[in-house]
Design a protein around this motif. Structure first.
Motif, PDB file in Angstrom:
ATOM      1  N   THR A 163     -19.258  -9.384 -11.823  1.00 12.45           N
ATOM      2  CA  THR A 163     -18.531 -10.186 -12.825  1.00 12.45           C
ATOM      3  C   THR A 163     -19.408 -11.370 -13.226  1.00 12.45           C
ATOM      4  O   THR A 163     -20.263 -11.811 -12.445  1.00 12.45           O
ATOM      5  CB  THR A 163     -17.199 -10.723 -12.255  1.00 12.45           C
ATOM      6  N   ASN A 164     -19.197 -11.864 -14.451  1.00 14.24           N
ATOM      7  CA  ASN A 164     -19.966 -13.040 -14.877  1.00 14.24           C
ATOM      8  C   ASN A 164     -19.272 -14.324 -14.394  1.00 14.24           C
ATOM      9  O   ASN A 164     -18.264 -14.251 -13.669  1.00 14.24           O
ATOM     10  CB  ASN A 164     -20.184 -13.033 -16.396  1.00 14.24           C
ATOM     11  N   GLU A 165     -19.839 -15.454 -14.787  1.00 12.09           N
ATOM     12  CA  GLU A 165     -19.292 -16.727 -14.281  1.00 12.09           C
ATOM     13  C   GLU A 165     -17.823 -16.934 -14.681  1.00 12.09           C
ATOM     14  O   GLU A 165     -17.076 -17.616 -13.987  1.00 12.09           O
ATOM     15  CB  GLU A 165     -20.142 -17.905 -14.788  1.00 12.09           C
ATOM     16  N   GLY A 166     -17.447 -16.321 -15.792  1.00 12.19           N
ATOM     17  CA  GLY A 166     -16.058 -16.442 -16.241  1.00 12.19           C
ATOM     18  C   GLY A 166     -15.135 -15.434 -15.576  1.00 12.19           C
ATOM     19  O   GLY A 166     -13.940 -15.374 -15.906  1.00 12.19           O
ATOM     20  N   GLY A 167     -15.680 -14.634 -14.676  1.00 14.03           N
ATOM     21  CA  GLY A 167     -14.874 -13.654 -13.956  1.00 14.03           C
ATOM     22  C   GLY A 167     -14.682 -12.345 -14.714  1.00 14.03           C
ATOM     23  O   GLY A 167     -13.945 -11.456 -14.272  1.00 14.03           O
ATOM     24  N   LEU A 168     -15.368 -12.208 -15.876  1.00 18.96           N
ATOM     25  CA  LEU A 168     -15.222 -10.974 -16.653  1.00 18.96           C
ATOM     26  C   LEU A 168     -16.180  -9.897 -16.124  1.00 18.96           C
ATOM     27  O   LEU A 168     -17.287 -10.203 -15.681  1.00 18.96           O
ATOM     28  CB  LEU A 168     -15.520 -11.251 -18.138  1.00 18.96           C
ATOM     29  N   PRO A 169     -15.754  -8.605 -16.171  1.00 14.71           N
ATOM     30  CA  PRO A 169     -16.611  -7.536 -15.636  1.00 14.71           C
ATOM     31  C   PRO A 169     -17.910  -7.398 -16.425  1.00 14.71           C
ATOM     32  O   PRO A 169     -17.915  -7.415 -17.648  1.00 14.71           O
ATOM     33  CB  PRO A 169     -15.743  -6.278 -15.765  1.00 14.71           C
ATOM     34  N   LEU A 170     -19.013  -7.277 -15.660  1.00 16.02           N
ATOM     35  CA  LEU A 170     -20.342  -7.150 -16.278  1.00 16.02           C
ATOM     36  C   LEU A 170     -20.607  -5.720 -16.753  1.00 16.02           C
ATOM     37  O   LEU A 170     -21.393  -5.504 -17.648  1.00 16.02           O
ATOM     38  CB  LEU A 170     -21.424  -7.495 -15.248  1.00 16.02           C
ATOM     39  N   ASN A 171     -19.955  -4.762 -16.102  1.00 18.63           N
ATOM     40  CA  ASN A 171     -20.343  -3.360 -16.306  1.00 18.63           C
ATOM     41  C   ASN A 171     -19.136  -2.505 -16.692  1.00 18.63           C
ATOM     42  O   ASN A 171     -18.971  -1.382 -16.208  1.00 18.63           O
ATOM     43  CB  ASN A 171     -20.969  -2.830 -14.999  1.00 18.63           C
ATOM     44  N   LYS A 172     -18.321  -3.057 -17.576  1.00 16.20           N
ATOM     45  CA  LYS A 172     -17.036  -2.437 -17.903  1.00 16.20           C
ATOM     46  C   LYS A 172     -17.190  -0.973 -18.358  1.00 16.20           C
ATOM     47  O   LYS A 172     -18.055  -0.659 -19.188  1.00 16.20           O
ATOM     48  CB  LYS A 172     -16.336  -3.254 -18.995  1.00 16.20           C
ATOM     49  N   GLY A 173     -16.364  -0.112 -17.800  1.00 12.22           N
ATOM     50  CA  GLY A 173     -16.384   1.294 -18.210  1.00 12.22           C
ATOM     51  C   GLY A 173     -17.493   2.109 -17.560  1.00 12.22           C
ATOM     52  O   GLY A 173     -17.615   3.302 -17.804  1.00 12.22           O
ATOM     53  N   LYS A 174     -18.308   1.501 -16.723  1.00  8.56           N
ATOM     54  CA  LYS A 174     -19.415   2.219 -16.075  1.00  8.56           C
ATOM     55  C   LYS A 174     -19.286   2.110 -14.561  1.00  8.56           C
ATOM     56  O   LYS A 174     -18.738   1.127 -14.047  1.00  8.56           O
ATOM     57  CB  LYS A 174     -20.775   1.598 -16.483  1.00  8.56           C
ATOM     58  N   ILE A 175     -19.829   3.094 -13.886  1.00  5.91           N
ATOM     59  CA  ILE A 175     -19.805   3.011 -12.417  1.00  5.91           C
ATOM     60  C   ILE A 175     -21.235   2.968 -11.866  1.00  5.91           C
ATOM     61  O   ILE A 175     -21.448   3.118 -10.676  1.00  5.91           O
ATOM     62  CB  ILE A 175     -19.050   4.198 -11.791  1.00  5.91           C
ATOM     63  N   TYR A 176     -22.232   2.772 -12.763  1.00  7.66           N
ATOM     64  CA  TYR A 176     -23.632   2.762 -12.312  1.00  7.66           C
ATOM     65  C   TYR A 176     -24.474   1.958 -13.312  1.00  7.66           C
ATOM     66  O   TYR A 176     -23.957   1.481 -14.330  1.00  7.66           O
ATOM     67  CB  TYR A 176     -24.160   4.190 -12.167  1.00  7.66           C
ATOM     68  N   SER A 178     -26.424   1.805 -16.186  1.00  6.37           N
ATOM     69  CA  SER A 178     -26.701   2.681 -17.330  1.00  6.37           C
ATOM     70  C   SER A 178     -27.564   1.937 -18.359  1.00  6.37           C
ATOM     71  O   SER A 178     -27.838   0.745 -18.212  1.00  6.37           O
ATOM     72  CB  SER A 178     -25.379   3.108 -17.970  1.00  6.37           C
ATOM     73  N   LYS A 179     -27.950   2.648 -19.402  1.00  6.75           N
ATOM     74  CA  LYS A 179     -28.799   2.037 -20.432  1.00  6.75           C
ATOM     75  C   LYS A 179     -28.086   0.865 -21.113  1.00  6.75           C
ATOM     76  O   LYS A 179     -28.723  -0.058 -21.601  1.00  6.75           O
ATOM     77  CB  LYS A 179     -29.195   3.096 -21.469  1.00  6.75           C
ATOM     78  N   THR A 180     -26.760   0.919 -21.148  1.00  7.58           N
ATOM     79  CA  THR A 180     -26.023  -0.149 -21.842  1.00  7.58           C
ATOM     80  C   THR A 180     -25.616  -1.293 -20.903  1.00  7.58           C
ATOM     81  O   THR A 180     -25.017  -2.269 -21.340  1.00  7.58           O
ATOM     82  CB  THR A 180     -24.735   0.428 -22.483  1.00  7.58           C
ATOM     83  N   SER A 181     -25.934  -1.160 -19.612  1.00  7.24           N
ATOM     84  CA  SER A 181     -25.561  -2.227 -18.675  1.00  7.24           C
ATOM     85  C   SER A 181     -26.450  -3.458 -18.891  1.00  7.24           C
ATOM     86  O   SER A 181     -27.663  -3.316 -19.083  1.00  7.24           O
ATOM     87  CB  SER A 181     -25.737  -1.756 -17.223  1.00  7.24           C
ATOM     88  N   PRO A 182     -25.883  -4.670 -18.860  1.00  8.68           N
ATOM     89  CA  PRO A 182     -26.714  -5.873 -18.992  1.00  8.68           C
ATOM     90  C   PRO A 182     -27.602  -6.051 -17.758  1.00  8.68           C
ATOM     91  O   PRO A 182     -27.314  -5.491 -16.689  1.00  8.68           O
ATOM     92  CB  PRO A 182     -25.681  -7.000 -19.095  1.00  8.68           C
ATOM     93  N   PRO A 183     -28.703  -6.830 -17.869  1.00  9.01           N
ATOM     94  CA  PRO A 183     -29.654  -6.991 -16.745  1.00  9.01           C
ATOM     95  C   PRO A 183     -28.977  -7.471 -15.457  1.00  9.01           C
ATOM     96  O   PRO A 183     -29.404  -7.120 -14.359  1.00  9.01           O
ATOM     97  CB  PRO A 183     -30.634  -8.055 -17.261  1.00  9.01           C
ATOM     98  N   GLY A 184     -27.907  -8.243 -15.599  1.00  9.03           N
ATOM     99  CA  GLY A 184     -27.215  -8.772 -14.417  1.00  9.03           C
ATOM    100  C   GLY A 184     -26.709  -7.682 -13.481  1.00  9.03           C
ATOM    101  O   GLY A 184     -26.604  -7.898 -12.273  1.00  9.03           O
ATOM    102  N   VAL A 185     -26.424  -6.518 -14.037  1.00 13.69           N
ATOM    103  CA  VAL A 185     -25.915  -5.411 -13.211  1.00 13.69           C
ATOM    104  C   VAL A 185     -27.012  -4.906 -12.288  1.00 13.69           C
ATOM    105  O   VAL A 185     -26.833  -4.762 -11.068  1.00 13.69           O
ATOM    106  CB  VAL A 185     -25.381  -4.267 -14.104  1.00 13.69           C
ATOM    107  N   ARG A 186     -28.186  -4.664 -12.876  1.00 14.87           N
ATOM    108  CA  ARG A 186     -29.323  -4.204 -12.070  1.00 14.87           C
ATOM    109  C   ARG A 186     -29.648  -5.229 -10.989  1.00 14.87           C
ATOM    110  O   ARG A 186     -29.892  -4.885  -9.832  1.00 14.87           O
ATOM    111  CB  ARG A 186     -30.530  -3.985 -12.986  1.00 14.87           C
ATOM    112  N   GLU A 187     -29.661  -6.503 -11.407  1.00 16.32           N
ATOM    113  CA  GLU A 187     -29.991  -7.568 -10.449  1.00 16.32           C
ATOM    114  C   GLU A 187     -28.975  -7.619  -9.301  1.00 16.32           C
ATOM    115  O   GLU A 187     -29.351  -7.844  -8.148  1.00 16.32           O
ATOM    116  CB  GLU A 187     -30.040  -8.930 -11.161  1.00 16.32           C
ATOM    117  N   ALA A 188     -27.710  -7.396  -9.634  1.00 18.60           N
ATOM    118  CA  ALA A 188     -26.668  -7.442  -8.584  1.00 18.60           C
ATOM    119  C   ALA A 188     -26.861  -6.314  -7.569  1.00 18.60           C
ATOM    120  O   ALA A 188     -26.775  -6.533  -6.356  1.00 18.60           O
ATOM    121  CB  ALA A 188     -25.285  -7.342  -9.227  1.00 18.60           C
TER     122      ALA A 188
END
Lengths: 304, 304
Positions: A163-176, A178-188
């Motif tokens: 989730t981002n600082e506002g508590g919103l999901p970073l990777n909505k609709g994905k479970i891995y 993916s190409k559309t995931s923001p960099p924060g997902v990979r970093e997490a």
């Protein structure tokens, strides 16, 4: 509830059990045994000037309920007998510590040990079940000569914070990742793996004897890009399957009957995506020298 | 099929499980803990001139699926901490080897360990499951500092041979040594116990460290006559129950539903015959001196 309290491979020895559906893992185990054998042989070779070893302590981390751990046990027993015979040393008693999370089916594991009993009647060996997470201490200080793990170390101890600082999901609709995931997902994910793997090594460090060996077999990736098809194809299949279940209004049914879900996933994974992984890393670590030897195996070569 | 392959306490944690129906055993465990505590303290006292112990290895033989083994673990941890504090020595890591036959419910046992985890968070201890018969070797040479067994050692490894030279049954219609049994029956049971207990001691001998301790708690009898009512009242109840089932044509039903049989037996045994046993023997053996200290406890005193 923590992941380690609820995670386990399918129990028993029925059609959908790990015991009956781990054929691919068995092939990986078979393909990586030369590294295990090499680690045992080099351990005895480098310690042949020391007093004879009374007991060789061997841990298999994430052993599940068999039968892959029996392959590892056989390799260790055979390599020990061979090494000691070649070096003219007495064969030590071999104590195996078979580890997995508390939810693992140790009852089935222990029943399966008769396979080893029948093969190695004249070699003194013992087997213990060691319940617990390898992200914590499992064994006394200075006790393990060989630590092995087949396909265990890449499991994360928990779902990363997505989730981002506002508590919103970073990777909505994905479970891995993916190409559309923001960099924060990979970093997490990377950060969680680094934290877990560091903890794993920190916990093993006091448990290993000087010049002990670790053989760790886990997923790897040759490319730096985690969104390449070969890196995340398994997760695509999983996501597709879940979407399909949702569309069929079958989710509740499948959740009530997890064997159905696992059967569908198993069929999908086995039939379609096994060639998608990039590589398996086999890491052989020698303590305290910190020597690190690694080998990359091609998935397809093992599969066929 | 051998007894050791099929014998186990009732699994799980349901109404008829060993976990829920071993209240009496818990009382015996509680009553005998001073002997366990004393063995730990004397071990540390007599070894305080040796280099500090890194690991204290403790085996509980015939541990079942809990909770009595947790009482023993608690006693050992507390006694170790107390002894080492009094002697000004570092507390060793404590490794427990929880042993029972392969059919034992180790899954339930391991889940129950959270009780100990919650109590002893600051003491380094580890628990392993050690499947196998204590009538065979279980552990490596020279490894155990303390071996404990609560109500395990009086179990025979097999039914004695109860036929005469002509192959005819010696004890027809009986399932125990009764007043009408010929002398050969008593001799057969005694011979089997002697064989088993000797084998038990022979197997433990190489496993114990010098000056290690064994605390064995098992049934005993003050009278030499095994046919006295207090010695065989349990078996009378068992025989009566089986006769009743046969008369009711219920045997097949009960065999198909063993929980019914065990429930009936449990009720009979718990309500009627618990005061019938003569005594419990607590034997504390010190190796290699062979010192033997024994204590006889009255059943009724524990029961009430």
């Amino acid at each position: 509830m923590e992941v380690k309290e609820i995670l386990f491979m399918n129990k028993g020895d029925g059609e959908n059990s790990y015991v009956k559906s781990s054929g691919y893992m068995q092939k990986v185990a078979a393909a990586t045994q030369p590294m295990v054998s090499g680690a045992v042989q080099s351990f005895f070779r480098e310690n042949c000037s020391n007093p004879p070893l009374e007991v060789l302590n061997v841990a298999d981390l994430g052993c599940s309920s068999g039968p892959n751990t029996f392959t590892v046990m056989s390799t260790v027993i055979e390599s020990t007998v061979k090494s000691c015979s070649e070096l003219g040393r007495e064969i030590p008693e071999i104590q195996f510590y078979l580890n997995d999370l508390v939810g693992n089916d140790f009852n089935t594991l222990f029943k399966g040990l008769t396979v080893i009993e029948e093969i190695f009647k004249n070699v003194p060996w013992f087997a213990m079940g060691a319940p617990g997470s390898f992200h914590g201490r499992l064994f006394p200080r200075n006790s393990m000569h060989l630590v092995h793990s087949l396909y265990g170390v890449h499991w994360l101890s928990k779902v990363p914070k997505l989730t981002n600082e506002g508590g919103l999901p970073l990777n909505k609709g994905k479970i891995y990742i993916s190409k559309t995931s923001p960099p924060g997902v990979r970093e997490a994910y990377l950060s969680q793996f680094q934290e877990d793997f560091l903890l794993f090594l920190k916990c093993r460090s006091p448990e290993m004897v000087p010049d002990g060996r670790m053989v760790l077999i886990f997923h790897g990736r040759k490319s730096a890009d985690p969104t390449l098809r070969e890196s995340c194809y398994t997760w695509e299949i999983l996501a597709e399957t879940i979407s399909y279940l949702v569309s069929q209004d079958d989710v509740q049914h499948c959740l009530l009957s997890p064997s159905n879900l696992s059967k569908m996933l198993l069929a999908k994974v086995q039939n379609q995506c096994i060639s998608a992984f990039d590589s398996i890393v086999v890491a052989c670590i020698s303590r305290p020298k910190g020597e690190f030897e690694s080998l990359s195996l091609n998935f397809l070569a093992i599969r066929e």
